[in-house]
Write an enzyme that holds these catalytic residues in place. Structure first.
Site, PDB file in Angstrom:
ATOM      1  N   GLU A 240       0.416  -6.359  21.840  1.00 26.57           N
ATOM      2  CA  GLU A 240       0.708  -5.090  22.537  1.00 26.57           C
ATOM      3  C   GLU A 240       1.934  -5.209  23.438  1.00 26.57           C
ATOM      4  O   GLU A 240       2.446  -4.207  23.916  1.00 26.57           O
ATOM      5  CB  GLU A 240      -0.521  -4.619  23.331  1.00 26.57           C
ATOM      6  CG  GLU A 240      -0.786  -5.328  24.658  1.00 26.57           C
ATOM      7  CD  GLU A 240      -1.385  -6.729  24.513  1.00 26.57           C
ATOM      8  OE1 GLU A 240      -1.517  -7.216  23.371  1.00 26.57           O
ATOM      9  OE2 GLU A 240      -1.693  -7.338  25.553  1.00 26.57           O
TER      10      GLU A 240
ATOM     11  N   GLY B  10      -6.381 -10.131  29.526  1.00 24.38           N
ATOM     12  CA  GLY B  10      -6.462  -9.915  30.975  1.00 24.38           C
ATOM     13  C   GLY B  10      -7.104 -11.152  31.548  1.00 24.38           C
ATOM     14  O   GLY B  10      -6.635 -12.259  31.319  1.00 24.38           O
TER      15      GLY B  10
ATOM     16  N   HIS C 278      -0.468 -11.715  22.545  1.00 25.61           N
ATOM     17  CA  HIS C 278      -0.495 -10.309  22.987  1.00 25.61           C
ATOM     18  C   HIS C 278       0.421  -9.414  22.146  1.00 25.61           C
ATOM     19  O   HIS C 278       1.545  -9.116  22.579  1.00 25.61           O
ATOM     20  CB  HIS C 278      -0.011 -10.215  24.442  1.00 25.61           C
ATOM     21  CG  HIS C 278      -0.993 -10.707  25.441  1.00 25.61           C
ATOM     22  ND1 HIS C 278      -1.830  -9.871  26.138  1.00 25.61           N
ATOM     23  CD2 HIS C 278      -1.270 -11.947  25.867  1.00 25.61           C
ATOM     24  CE1 HIS C 278      -2.591 -10.572  26.958  1.00 25.61           C
ATOM     25  NE2 HIS C 278      -2.269 -11.849  26.815  1.00 25.61           N
TER      26      HIS C 278
ATOM     27  N   ARG D 270     -10.149 -22.171  27.375  1.00 31.32           N
ATOM     28  CA  ARG D 270      -9.354 -21.253  28.200  1.00 31.32           C
ATOM     29  C   ARG D 270      -8.149 -21.964  28.815  1.00 31.32           C
ATOM     30  O   ARG D 270      -8.200 -23.158  29.100  1.00 31.32           O
ATOM     31  CB  ARG D 270     -10.214 -20.674  29.335  1.00 31.32           C
ATOM     32  CG  ARG D 270     -11.349 -19.814  28.849  1.00 31.32           C
ATOM     33  CD  ARG D 270     -12.191 -19.327  30.015  1.00 31.32           C
ATOM     34  NE  ARG D 270     -11.419 -18.503  30.930  1.00 31.32           N
ATOM     35  CZ  ARG D 270     -11.668 -18.382  32.230  1.00 31.32           C
ATOM     36  NH1 ARG D 270     -12.665 -19.045  32.780  1.00 31.32           N
ATOM     37  NH2 ARG D 270     -10.909 -17.626  32.978  1.00 31.32           N
TER      38      ARG D 270
ATOM     39  N   CYS E 148      -6.567 -12.408  23.284  1.00 30.19           N
ATOM     40  CA  CYS E 148      -6.529 -13.327  24.421  1.00 30.19           C
ATOM     41  C   CYS E 148      -7.862 -13.337  25.194  1.00 30.19           C
ATOM     42  O   CYS E 148      -8.837 -13.871  24.689  1.00 30.19           O
ATOM     43  CB  CYS E 148      -5.323 -12.995  25.294  1.00 30.19           C
ATOM     44  SG  CYS E 148      -4.705 -14.438  26.144  1.00 30.19           S
TER      45      CYS E 148
HETATM   46  N1  GLN Z   1      -6.506 -17.061  30.919  1.00 24.98           N
HETATM   47  C1  GLN Z   1      -7.187 -15.807  30.741  1.00 24.98           C
HETATM   48  C2  GLN Z   1      -8.706 -16.023  30.691  1.00 24.98           C
HETATM   49  O1  GLN Z   1      -9.162 -17.131  30.652  1.00 24.98           O
HETATM   50  C3  GLN Z   1      -6.729 -15.099  29.484  1.00 24.98           C
HETATM   51  C4  GLN Z   1      -5.290 -14.716  29.631  1.00 24.98           C
HETATM   52  C5  GLN Z   1      -4.896 -13.496  28.861  1.00 24.98           C
HETATM   53  O2  GLN Z   1      -5.713 -12.699  28.414  1.00 24.98           O
HETATM   54  N2  GLN Z   1      -3.602 -13.328  28.748  1.00 24.98           N
HETATM   55  O3  GLN Z   1      -9.390 -15.065  30.697  1.00 24.98           O
END
Ligand code: GLN
Length: 196
Positions: free
Chosen positions: A177, A47, A175, A107, A79
């Site tokens: 899921e 997320g 991901h 990130r 993620c």
């Molecule tokens: N870019 C998001 C972050 O830095 C992570 C993206 C993701 O969970 N798909 O939190």
């Protein structure tokens, strides 16, 4: 039956929940410290890590969750979940979120939303099943301490580490899921989680 918690503030909560149930577990949404009682493991979904970070603090969950993980609660960070677990984020020591796992992470390291990508491969450490790894504004694991590499993919002529484990902690930068099958969820349930 193994009961798996899903941290349920933001991100792909429902998607993980469905996969876990398809893989034969029961599930529990986790928001409050008391929700940590009665779970055999927890998934920290993908997320937006900054948002999940704020919610963990607002719901006073950061410390009890970190403590449970340090005491051995199996955890799978996908993620954004992987970012929260990392000891170093974007070159700075992660002192404000979980920061439990000895890896450095960067990130949005493959670019923005439009640079999200899929990667077809097989999973040798599961059952060699075909999978599509889905990377959405994914972080990059820049270095790892004493962790076990589970999976690397080649991206722009570089070998990228995209799944690692250490004891009770599993981290993926993609991901699972959102893929069609539930091989990865079955793997987590079978290999990391003991029934209570
Ligand atoms: N870019 C998001 C972050 O830095 C992570 C993206 C993701 O969970 N798909 O939190």
């Amino acid at each position: 039956m193994k009961n798996i918690g899903v941290l349920a503030f933001q991100g792909s909560v429902i998607e993980h929940d469905k996969k876990l149930r398809a893989a034969g577990a029961t599930t529990q949404e986790v928001r409050y410290p008391q929700d940590l009682n009665g779970i055999d493991a927890i998934i920290l979904p993908g997320g937006e890590s900054t948002c999940i970070h704020k919610m963990l603090n607002a719901f006073k969950l950061m410390e009890p969750l970190a403590k449970k993980i340090q005491q051995g609660l199996p955890v799978w960070g996908t993620c954004a979940g992987a970012i929260l677990l990392s000891r170093s984020i974007d070159g700075k020591k992660n002192t404000t979120s979980l920061g439990i796992l000895d890896i450095e992470i960067e990130r949005n390291s493959y670019g923005g939303q439009l640079d999200s990508f899929q990667y077809q491969t097989t999973l040798p450490f599961i059952d060699n099943s075909d999978v599509s790894l889905i990377f959405i504004r994914a972080p990059r694991i820049v270095s790892i301490g004493a962790c076990e590499k589970l999976l690397c993919v080649e991206q722009n002529q570089q070998q990228e580490i995209v799944a690692i484990k250490k004891n009770n902690i599993l981290v993926t930068t993609f991901h699972p899921e959102l893929d069609t099958g539930c091989a990865f969820h079955r793997y987590f349930i079978n290999e990391y989680v003991k029934a209570s």
